[in-house]
Design a protein around this motif. Structure first.
Motif, PDB file in Angstrom:
ATOM      1  N   UNK A 176     -20.341 -24.604  28.958  1.00 24.06           N
ATOM      2  CA  UNK A 176     -19.116 -25.419  28.915  1.00 24.06           C
ATOM      3  C   UNK A 176     -19.217 -26.516  27.862  1.00 24.06           C
ATOM      4  N   UNK A 177     -20.233 -26.415  26.991  1.00 32.35           N
ATOM      5  CA  UNK A 177     -20.446 -27.417  25.950  1.00 32.35           C
ATOM      6  C   UNK A 177     -19.396 -27.292  24.848  1.00 32.35           C
ATOM      7  N   UNK A 178     -19.248 -28.349  24.084  1.00 33.99           N
ATOM      8  CA  UNK A 178     -18.358 -28.351  22.919  1.00 33.99           C
ATOM      9  C   UNK A 178     -19.041 -27.568  21.796  1.00 33.99           C
ATOM     10  N   UNK A 179     -18.274 -26.787  21.046  1.00 28.67           N
ATOM     11  CA  UNK A 179     -18.790 -26.023  19.911  1.00 28.67           C
ATOM     12  C   UNK A 179     -19.024 -26.992  18.744  1.00 28.67           C
ATOM     13  N   UNK A 180     -20.283 -27.114  18.303  1.00 30.46           N
ATOM     14  CA  UNK A 180     -20.667 -28.092  17.286  1.00 30.46           C
ATOM     15  C   UNK A 180     -20.975 -27.389  15.969  1.00 30.46           C
ATOM     16  N   UNK A 181     -20.366 -27.871  14.881  1.00 32.74           N
ATOM     17  CA  UNK A 181     -20.715 -27.415  13.539  1.00 32.74           C
ATOM     18  C   UNK A 181     -21.526 -28.516  12.867  1.00 32.74           C
ATOM     19  N   UNK A 182     -22.380 -28.124  11.915  1.00 32.02           N
ATOM     20  CA  UNK A 182     -23.150 -29.140  11.201  1.00 32.02           C
ATOM     21  C   UNK A 182     -23.013 -28.933   9.697  1.00 32.02           C
ATOM     22  N   UNK A 183     -23.001 -30.049   8.993  1.00 31.78           N
ATOM     23  CA  UNK A 183     -22.898 -30.054   7.541  1.00 31.78           C
ATOM     24  C   UNK A 183     -24.044 -30.903   7.016  1.00 31.78           C
ATOM     25  N   UNK A 184     -24.842 -30.348   6.119  1.00 31.94           N
ATOM     26  CA  UNK A 184     -25.922 -31.093   5.486  1.00 31.94           C
ATOM     27  C   UNK A 184     -25.490 -31.414   4.073  1.00 31.94           C
ATOM     28  N   UNK A 185     -25.601 -32.684   3.723  1.00 32.20           N
ATOM     29  CA  UNK A 185     -25.226 -33.094   2.373  1.00 32.20           C
ATOM     30  C   UNK A 185     -26.456 -33.670   1.679  1.00 32.20           C
TER      31      UNK A 185
END
Length: 141
Positions: A124-133
């Motif tokens: 039931x967790x939130x779908x997390x995206x990650x961006x590395x800069x």
């Protein structure tokens, strides 16, 4: 003497070229490292001098719940196709009233990694995206 409490790590904003994104759940990795060069003088075998070398800046990782917004993904997609668009930005720490208290500015940044969310039908967790800069410099303002 007035009591000074540290700031909370969950009250922050990320700004990219003037666009404020408040929806990030995590910002990490920003800082700086100075390479240490060890040098031993010819007649002194017991002492090693340590000299400062090049300065480098680690990659910054931003995480947020995935939404319909394509702005950051499209920035990364542009880099994938060879069209690097460098942006300046800031990570801003807020106090309990929402007032800006600390700002770290980063310069000439471009998105070097994007990771989509880990999906799990039983969670039931939130779908997390990650961006590395990757950036060329970070300074506390």
């Amino acid at each position: 003497m007035e009591r000074v409490d540290p700031y909370k790590n969950f009250r922050f904003l990320v700004e990219l070229d003037g666009i404020i994104q408040a929806s990030f759940s995590e910002a990490s990795g920003y800082g700086s490292d100075i390479e240490v060069i060890e040098y031993r003088e010819g007649g002194d075998s017991a002492t090693v001098r340590k000299l400062p070398g090049k300065v480098s800046y680690p990659d910054i990782t931003l995480k947020r719940g995935i939404t319909d917004s394509r702005e950051l993904y499209d920035w990364h997609l542009s880099a994938v196709s060879g069209k690097i668009q460098r942006k300046n930005g800031s990570i801003i720490v807020l106090d309990d009233t929402g007032t800006e208290k600390i700002r770290w500015n980063f310069f000439s940044a471009w998105p070097s990694k994007w990771h989509g969310p880990d999906l799990n039908a039983t969670s039931k967790d939130i779908a997390i995206e990650s961006l590395t800069i990757s950036c060329e410099r970070v300074e506390r303002a």
